[in-house]
Motif scaffolding. Structure first.
Motif, PDB file in Angstrom:
ATOM      1  N   ALA A 344       0.863  -1.190   0.000  1.00 32.44           N
ATOM      2  CA  ALA A 344       0.000   0.000   0.000  1.00 32.44           C
ATOM      3  C   ALA A 344       0.891   1.229   0.000  1.00 32.44           C
ATOM      4  O   ALA A 344       1.848   1.299   0.772  1.00 32.44           O
ATOM      5  N   THR A 346       0.857   5.640  -0.460  1.00 33.03           N
ATOM      6  CA  THR A 346       0.040   6.852  -0.554  1.00 33.03           C
ATOM      7  C   THR A 346       0.245   7.568  -1.885  1.00 33.03           C
ATOM      8  O   THR A 346      -0.463   8.523  -2.192  1.00 33.03           O
ATOM      9  N   LEU A 433       9.245  -0.335  -1.764  1.00 38.19           N
ATOM     10  CA  LEU A 433       9.453   0.189  -0.411  1.00 38.19           C
ATOM     11  C   LEU A 433       8.184   0.121   0.434  1.00 38.19           C
ATOM     12  O   LEU A 433       8.253  -0.100   1.645  1.00 38.19           O
ATOM     13  N   ASP A 434       7.029   0.334  -0.184  1.00 35.40           N
ATOM     14  CA  ASP A 434       5.775   0.313   0.564  1.00 35.40           C
ATOM     15  C   ASP A 434       5.135  -1.065   0.494  1.00 35.40           C
ATOM     16  O   ASP A 434       3.938  -1.210   0.259  1.00 35.40           O
ATOM     17  N   THR A 436       5.449  -5.370   1.873  1.00 31.78           N
ATOM     18  CA  THR A 436       6.076  -6.385   2.727  1.00 31.78           C
ATOM     19  C   THR A 436       6.295  -7.674   1.942  1.00 31.78           C
ATOM     20  O   THR A 436       6.641  -8.694   2.518  1.00 31.78           O
TER      21      THR A 436
ATOM     22  N   ARG B  55       9.871   3.713   8.799  1.00 32.69           N
ATOM     23  CA  ARG B  55       9.363   2.345   8.922  1.00 32.69           C
ATOM     24  C   ARG B  55       8.738   2.160  10.289  1.00 32.69           C
ATOM     25  O   ARG B  55       9.298   2.597  11.294  1.00 32.69           O
ATOM     26  N   GLU B  57       6.636  -0.594  12.916  1.00 37.64           N
ATOM     27  CA  GLU B  57       6.192  -1.969  13.154  1.00 37.64           C
ATOM     28  C   GLU B  57       4.766  -1.916  13.672  1.00 37.64           C
ATOM     29  O   GLU B  57       4.485  -1.230  14.661  1.00 37.64           O
ATOM     30  N   LEU B  66       6.886  -5.111   9.722  1.00 37.22           N
ATOM     31  CA  LEU B  66       7.502  -3.790   9.564  1.00 37.22           C
ATOM     32  C   LEU B  66       6.955  -3.181   8.283  1.00 37.22           C
ATOM     33  O   LEU B  66       7.037  -3.788   7.221  1.00 37.22           O
ATOM     34  N   TYR B  67       6.387  -2.016   8.417  1.00 34.59           N
ATOM     35  CA  TYR B  67       5.789  -1.376   7.241  1.00 34.59           C
ATOM     36  C   TYR B  67       6.475  -0.033   6.992  1.00 34.59           C
ATOM     37  O   TYR B  67       6.997   0.593   7.918  1.00 34.59           O
ATOM     38  N   SER B  68       6.396   0.415   5.766  1.00 35.76           N
ATOM     39  CA  SER B  68       6.766   1.800   5.508  1.00 35.76           C
ATOM     40  C   SER B  68       5.635   2.673   6.061  1.00 35.76           C
ATOM     41  O   SER B  68       4.523   2.173   6.295  1.00 35.76           O
ATOM     42  N   ALA B  70       3.863   4.885   4.641  1.00 41.97           N
ATOM     43  CA  ALA B  70       2.714   4.944   3.728  1.00 41.97           C
ATOM     44  C   ALA B  70       1.862   3.690   3.844  1.00 41.97           C
ATOM     45  O   ALA B  70       0.639   3.761   3.936  1.00 41.97           O
ATOM     46  N   ARG B 131       7.259   4.500  16.319  1.00 42.36           N
ATOM     47  CA  ARG B 131       8.037   3.413  15.729  1.00 42.36           C
ATOM     48  C   ARG B 131       7.280   2.088  15.727  1.00 42.36           C
ATOM     49  O   ARG B 131       7.576   1.200  14.958  1.00 42.36           O
ATOM     50  N   GLU B 132       6.363   1.971  16.653  1.00 41.10           N
ATOM     51  CA  GLU B 132       5.727   0.667  16.795  1.00 41.10           C
ATOM     52  C   GLU B 132       4.327   0.843  17.364  1.00 41.10           C
ATOM     53  O   GLU B 132       4.118   1.648  18.275  1.00 41.10           O
TER      54      GLU B 132
END
Lengths: 1382, 139
Positions: A344, A346, A433-434, A436, B55, B57, B66-68, B70, B131-132
């Motif tokens: 996902a 933006t 990058l966005d 997983t 990033r 979590e 762990l996500y960006s 966005a 961060r999390e």
């Protein structure tokens, strides 16, 4: 039907359909409003109805599960093999029956979460397959031996299984019982991609969307919840096994669900309506566009802008309506597509908010690009293709309408094109990058479905960019109508265009930092391909259909993949570097606030819990205190954040008022009472107690301390004082401790990454980390930091920069390492102060060429899916355009296709065989590794043996953990099929490994007599291999079974396998490219000369013989071309001779006719004139006296009749000549001397000549065989021509000369007589030289023009040759070569 | 003319002061959790993650990743859509060496049970970053 009426009818139809959609929407909306209000008004009834339905459904499903189990149990119990085996066993042959049964059970393929067991009448387990659960209470029931029983088996609070028992009977005699189990609940200590909790209730909850609670505890203790919302779950035998309760949805939720349900239908109608309107708009645009081709592009542009606006408006409206994601929630098959946890971004305000959405956006973009191309097509050159290879020639070509506009257009176009490439690069980067998704995964050739979809999406976008660039090129190249441009001018225009393109690009790269996102080389590649395609199709309208052939599609896929890959890899590299930076930051973090906070929470909860103090004070009842504290610790630990921090070992220690530990309890459920607590607990507590006292503030204290198990690892510990609630005095302490798992520690096996919670394992996966102090290694994790000192070059680099990236080669493997200086930079001196230095390093294997090839291949494989679609589309388009079936297939295409098929088959075969070999080799390597290590364990035991002590005896007395530490392996020991000891008690405790030997291992070791075997096992969904080795007793029977799992090594094994696979497929891609390139070269090499031959043959067919084919090779094809050229020459000569013969025949016929027609009247005419003359003479003589008056008439008469006779003679001579040409007199061949013949001819002609005819004759006679008269006439003709060629009024008689010469030449059988007749006349003009021997040719006003034609005919018929050499103003020499005779 | 010049000078000075003051406020020792609280109260994922690091979590019901930033925004948006906020309360946090951890309780519509929320923030370049985020059922 008139078109106007038809048009109106279509319009009404169109509006009718749109109106239907609108009506449907209105109706659905009305229905929604009514249903929502109805549900709101009857919420309670709805709640009851929903719950009742769900409960019935759940009950039904539960019964179905039982029936499946029962069917399996019944089938097993009645199976003759099992009945016979148990019967044999009862007869006392215990060894034989298990053998049959074990083999039988080992062959049964069980579904997931299912196990089977077989018991004898004494409730002894005979054989099993699958997991184990403790015995339930069913065997205690009175009718156990008579009929089936159902029960729930519980394994502490880790697992529960639904059990169906079925008796095995032999008539009335009971032989045993079959037990079939299915897990209905399984808890894992942590959750990650491999380990998940499982609850049957969760499955029902997902299916129903309601909160479903299922309890299988035995016996059921709680009261039944509200009536109507719960139900007992009964076994098929009527036993109550559990209880299910369904929380009714709140009225709000019911209303919301109703609204959503109807909203989905509304969205469906709205989508159809919008699609319909869009289609209408498109057809309007197309119709308007066709009707106004001649109008300016402004009108067309504004119309296209409207369509574009509507198109993207439609996309955003779909996003706003959440279509199609709203139809794919819960259990729908495509729901992962719209789950943002996979991808996902933006970027684009929602265009990339999920995998599915970015794919839809890509499709929208590609369609838009195609529409744009259609719009740009109006700017395309419509003239014929440029003639290739005509260098310098003025061809009808393209010319810009205005040069200034063209150059400005190029500059603007390049900027726009670069913008598009930049957008693609950013999208590609963000998609990585966005996300997983594991794009770096190397599990095989085919990526996982979502990764595959992202690859397809990015390739579609790449294609869209190329299409846009093509359209832009067409717009920029808008030509001037009916203009031509010379090559020189074209060169200047091209140069100017290159400059106009280069200037903005250089500006962009100079002014903006875009190199990191789009390296200039990539931008150039895109521009070259896009603009190249634009130029190509600009001059070749209609050839786009060729793009849909299989070969073009494959080439395009490869090209798109090559263009996209650098952008994609840039994103991957950035992601990897970010992860390395995150890992470095996390690794160096001294204190973990989450743990400290969690400990604080637990201790606060313990302090505030009023039951803790009484429990601590209850020292008199040891057992009761232990049970209560165990339960209390479970509640405290499970309810805290600590429970979700799987990377820590967490424990609670209770201490009484006299500072003695009374119990320790850990999060995994393990507990130790005061009798087994070790000294370490006391020491740590003493330290904490002292710190607590020094602090003096009371309450909860949490501190970081040196690790208990390893001094280089920190642990967190906290303590709180427990006071009596009434008196206020201290009655004890609660101490909490959390210690991080070791990722890798010398002297012990590393912590299993498979047991790490999700985020943690992601962060450190495949990374090696190290911390250096003063340049010396302090601690490390992972395998790749082998050196204990930091490289000096790194230290130097870190003086000037806080972080550096190095690409290093360590033991022939390349790594990328990130170094980060963790403290402020040292003093201004350039000399690094080692005391100040603290460096964290993160290392990862570098991506090598084969890795790149492998990733590129995966991208290409994804492209093949798209290619398949485009190829299918191409089949349709080409068929529609009448190109299929193809009227002709080029030879080159055939060769290429053949190579392609052979190449693909070869590559597929090699890939398949390669994977099999790699898998097989990997399996053998694992077996070998396990066998070797198990042997090492046995050798270690043998070294410990005292005297003749057997290894199994040694095993009985050594500690398993110390043995495991010595050999550096995880060890499990089985005794008669049951796990009795393990070096990883945690795994056993947390039910991650089963306590029973897998049945295939049991079969191999106990029954088939193997000493070693291996079995594939699973930990959750994580597959690994375990090796088993039997330790034999004195009788040669297995006393124990040693087991070594590959669990700690599995990642390394998988990584090595993945690398091999990557190399294999990388090499295969290379092979594909080489095969394609070779195929192309060979096909061209074969097809080009054949194509030339075809062209040559076509020329020959058209009668053009002058073009010779170039001989390009020395092979058979070259020889073929040479033969063709020779054949062409012969054909040309034959054709020339044939034409000449035809002309001669025609002339002869004409001459014969002329001679015949003229000669016939000439004789009577001449006779008549002569007769008249004689008559006149007679009359004259008779009338002599009147001489005077008749004298003048007489002279006139004489003169006229004389002229008549003379002219008649001339006509007769001409007719004779024609006659001679048409019908050569019969030759009388004789041996004669050419010199003599020439002398005669010269003598005859000398009389007519005004100049001396010179003769230079050969001294020897030139004897040849010819007709004397014919030969003399030849030379007379030539000499006569020579005389006529001399100027008439030559002052100087000597200036005009005629020379006749002869000589003898070598050659042939007897040599040749070579003769020349040379004059010094005016020579033959160039334009007449080719016609000199033609029969109708003559430069004279008199004569037949047959002289030279007759001469050549005579000479050639005698086997000779004739020719001439001439120079205007100098003279002419005719030469004749005639064969001599001996 | 002179008045106009003075007026703009004062305005510019004010803007500078505001910016400086804002910078000073951002560098405080403890994070301002009002935004976090408001974000949970309103179910506003964007507001919640505006102050997140690159990033984040996020562990929802035991499943963590762990996500960006966005991606995390959409993940939390989904969570809020499935669990529309009813009530949210924050407990006192715990901080140490540039880190801050805070727990909260989240009630959502359609269910009577609440969820336990843990938020971990880190101080980076004088800014507190989320961060999390861990959300799990209360045990």
């Amino acid at each position: 039907m008139p078109p106007r009426v038809k048009h109106r009818l279509n319009t009404w139809r169109y509006l009718g359909v749109a109106g239907f959609f609108l009506l449907a929407m209105a109706a659905t909306w009305g229905l929604q409003t009514w249903r929502v209000s109805h549900v709101a008004a009857t919420a309670q009834e709805q709640q009851e109805a929903v719950v009742a339905d769900v409960l019935v459904d759940i009950e039904q499903q539960f019964n179905d599960i039982q029936r499946d189990l029962l069917a399996r149990a019944e089938a097993l119990a009645e199976d003759p093999v099992i009945v016979q085996a148990l019967r044999t066993r009862l007869l006392g042959n215990a060894r034989q029956s298990p053998h049959t049964l074990v083999r039988y059970f080992a062959d049964i393929d069980l579904p997931q979460r299912t196990a089977i067991e077989l018991y004898d009448p004494a409730q002894q387990l005979v054989v099993w397959s699958g997991f184990s659960l403790p015995i339930d209470e069913a065997p205690q029931r009175p009718r156990f031996e008579e009929t089936m029983q159902t029960a729930i088996a519980e394994d502490a609070d880790w697992r529960q299984g639904l059990v169906v028992w079925y008796p095995v009977r032999d008539g009335v005699r009971v032989l045993g019982a079959v037990r079939v189990m299915e897990l209905v609940y399984a808890r894992t200590p942590i959750r990650n991609q491999y380990l998940r909790n499982y609850r049957l209730g969760d499955t029902w909850q997902r299916q129903t969307g309601l909160s479903v609670s299922v309890t299988f505890e035995q016996p059921l203790t709680d009261e039944m919840p509200v009536e109507g919302q719960a139900r007992y779950l009964q076994g098929l035998d009527g036993t109550i096994l559990g209880r299910v309760s369904v929380t009714p949805p709140t009225p709000e939720r019911l209303v919301e669900a109703t609204r959503i349900r109807y909203g989905d239908v509304l969205a469906f109608w709205a989508t159809l309506l919008m699609g319909w309107l869009m289609a209408g708009l498109w057809f309007w645009y197309r119709a308007a566009d066709r009707g106004t081709k001649q109008r300016g592009s402004l009108h067309a542009g504004s119309r296209f802008a409207m369509v574009a606006l509507a198109w993207w408006g439609l996309r955003y409206t779909l996003l706003a309506l959440n279509v199609p994601a709203r139809w794919q929630t819960g259990k729908a098959p495509f729901s992962p597509l719209f789950d943002p946890s996979h991808l996902a971004s933006t970027l684009g305000n929602g265009l990339m908010r999920s995998t599915g959405d970015i794919f839809i956006t890509a499709v929208f973009t590609l369609l838009f690009a195609v529409a744009f191309l259609g719009f740009a097509a109006r700017f395309r050159h419509a003239g014929p293709p440029i003639a290739a290879g005509e260098r310098g020639a003025a061809v009808r070509q393209w010319r810009p309408a205005s040069r200034v506009r063209f150059f400005v257009g190029v500059a603007v176009g390049v900027v726009l094109a670069f913008g598009l490439i930049l957008v693609l690069a950013v999208i590609t980067r963000q998609a990585v990058l966005d996300s997983t998704l594991d794009f770096f995964s190397r599990e095989g050739l085919f990526p996982k479905s979502l990764v595959l979809l992202i690859f397809c999406t990015l390739l579609l976008l790449t294609l869209a960019v190329i299409v846009f660039l093509t359209g832009l090129t067409w717009m920029v190249m808008r030509p001037a109508p009916q203009a031509t441009m010379h090559a020189e001018e074209g060169g200047r225009v091209v140069l100017g265009a290159l400059l106009a393109a280069a200037v903005p690009l250089v500006g962009i790269y100079t002014l903006f930092e875009v190199q990191a996102v789009v390296p200039w080389q990539i931008a150039m590649a895109f521009l070259v391909v896009g603009l190249g395609a634009g130029v190509w199709f600009f001059f070749r309208p209609g050839s786009y259909l060729d793009l849909f052939t299989l070969r073009s599609v494959l080439a395009a896929i490869l090209l798109m993949s090559l263009l996209l890959y650098p952008l994609f890899y840039s994103g991957l590299d950035t992601q990897r570097r970010q992860r390395m930076q995150d890992a470095a930051e996390s690794f160096v973090e001294v204190r973990d606030p989450k743990v400290m906070f969690a400990l604080q929470q637990v201790l606060q909860a313990a302090q505030q819990d009023p039951t803790v103090a009484p429990a601590l004070a209850d020292t008199a009842h040891f057992e009761r205190q232990h049970i209560y504290l165990d339960s209390l610790a479970t509640v405290l630990l499970r309810g805290s954040l600590l429970a979700s921090l799987g990377a820590y070992d967490v424990s609670l220690l209770f201490i009484d008022a006299r500072d003695r530990p009374v119990g320790r309890y850990d999060a995994a459920g393990q507990s130790f009472d005061r009798t087994v607590l070790n000294q370490v607990n006391d020491e740590q507590f003493d330290i904490l107690q002292q710190m607590y006292a020094e602090r003096g503030t009371g309450g909860v204290m949490v501190e970081q301390m040196t690790g208990r198990l390893a001094s280089d690892r920190f642990q967190y510990a906290g303590v709180v004082q427990i006071a009596a609630p009434d008196q206020g005095g201290r009655i004890g302490w609660v101490m909490a401790r959390a210690e991080q798992h070791s990722m890798s520690q010398e002297g012990s096996t590393p912590f299993l990454r498979v047991l790490l919670p999700t985020g943690y394992s992601d962060l450190y996966a495949n990374l090696s980390l190290a911390e250096f102090r003063d340049g010396v290694l302090l601690r490390s994790s992972g395998r790749d930091f082998g050196r204990y000192r930091l490289d000096e070059s790194v230290q130097r680099d870190l003086v000037t920069a806080p972080e550096v990236w190095h690409t290093e080669v360590v033991k022939e493997r390349q790594f990328v390492t990130y170094y980060r200086r963790d403290r402020a930079e040292p003093a201004s001196t350039l000399v690094l102060s080692p005391v100040e230095q603290k460096v964290v390093a993160v290392r990862v294997p570098a991506i090598n060429t084969f890795d790149h090839l492998y990733y590129l291949l995966r991208l290409t494989v994804a492209g093949l899916l798209i290619g398949l679609f485009f190829y299918g589309l191409g089949l349709y388009l080409r068929r529609r355009a009448g190109r299929l079936p193809a009227p002709r297939i080029r030879f080159r295409d055939k060769v290429l296709n053949a190579f392609l098929v052979v190449g693909l088959i070869a590559v597929t075969s090699v890939g398949f065989v390669g994977i099999s070999v790699v898998t097989g080799e990997n399996e053998r390597a694992v077996q070998s590794w396990l066998r070797r290590h198990l042997e090492r364990v046995e050798e270690t035991l043998a070294l410990e043996a005292q005297g003749d002590e057997m290894p199994y005896r040694v095993l009985e007395r050594v500690r398993i953990d110390s043995l495991a530490a010595r050999v550096g392996l995880d060890l499990n020991i089985y005794d008669n099929g049951r796990l009795v000891r393990t070096s990883r008690p945690q795994l056993q405790r947390e039910r991650l490994i089963d306590t029973r030997l897998p049945i295939p291992a049991y079969q191999a070791l106990y029954l088939e007599g193997y000493q070693f075997t291996y079995v594939e096992e699973e930990l959750g969904t994580f597959t690994y291999t375990a090796g088993y080795r039997a330790l034999l007793d004195e009788q040669g029977q297995p006393a124990y079974v040693l087991s070594v799992p590959t669990l700690p090594e599995q990642e390394r094994i998988e990584e090595e396998r993945a690398r091999t696979v990557a190399y294999l497929f990388g090499a295969l891609l290379l092979l594909v490219v080489v095969v394609m390139a070779t195929a192309s070269l060979i096909a061209n090499a074969l097809a080009r000369p054949i194509a030339r031959l075809r062209v040559g043959l076509e020329d020959v067919a058209r009668g053009r013989f002058e073009r010779k084919l170039p001989v390009g090779s020395r092979d058979e094809v070259g020889e073929l071309v040479q033969t063709f050229n020779g054949m062409q020459e012969q054909l040309a000569e034959s054709r020339r001779q044939l034409a000449q013969q035809e002309r001669q025949l025609a002339w002869r016929e004409m001459a014969r006719q002329v001679a015949h027609e003229i000669k016939n009247p000439l004789t009577p005419m001449k006779l008549s004139v002569q007769h008249l003359r004689r008559a006149y003479q007679d009359e004259e003589e008779a009338q002599a006296p009147s001489e005077g008056s008749n004298g003048r008439f007489s002279r006139l008469f004489e003169s006229v009749t004389g002229t008549l006779v003379e002219q008649i003679d001339t006509l007769a001579r001409i007719a004779n000549e024609f006659s001679t040409f048409a019908r050569m007199p019969t030759r009388v061949l004789e041996r004669l001397d050419l010199n003599e013949v020439i002398r005669e001819a010269v003598a005859l002609m000398q009389a007519e000549a005004e100049t001396e005819i010179e003769m230079h004759l050969a001294a020897d006679p030139l004897i040849l065989e010819a007709d004397h008269e014919e030969l003399r006439r030849v030379y007379i003709n030539l000499i006569k021509n020579a005389l006529q060629a001399l100027p008439d009024a030559i002052e100087d008689k000597d200036a005009g000369r005629i020379t006749v010469a002869t000589e003898q030449q070598e050659g042939g059988e007897a040599g040749f007589a070579y003769s020349t007749v040379t004059d010094t006349g005016s020579g033959i003009p160039v334009d007449l030289r080719d016609k000199i021997f033609e029969p109708n040719f003559s430069t004279k006003t008199s004569g037949t023009g047959l002289g030279l034609a007759i001469v050549r005919k005579s000479i050639e018929e005698r086997g000779g040759e004739i020719g001439f050499e001439t120079e205007e103003g100098t003279g002419t020499t005719f030469w004749i070569r005639l064969p001599l005779v001996r | 003319m002179r008045l106009w010049y003075q007026k703009w000078s004062v305005l510019a000075l004010f803007m500078v002061l505001v910016l400086v003051a804002d910078g000073t406020a951002a560098a405080q020792d403890t994070p301002d959790l009002r935004t976090v609280r408001d974000a949970f109260v309103q179910g506003d994922a964007k507001m919640l993650l505006d102050a997140a690091g690159d990033r984040v979590e996020i562990a929802l019901m035991g499943q963590g990743q762990l996500y960006s930033r966005a991606q995390a925004t959409y993940v939390m948006q989904d969570f809020f859509r499935e669990h529309p906020p009813e009530q949210f309360s924050l407990e006192p946090g715990y901080g140490d060496e540039g880190s801050w951890i805070v727990a909260g309780e989240y009630w959502y519509r359609q269910e009577e049970a609440s969820l336990q929320v843990y938020i971990h923030l880190r101080l980076k370049e004088k800014q507190w970053e989320v961060r999390e985020i861990r959300i799990e059922p209360r045990r």
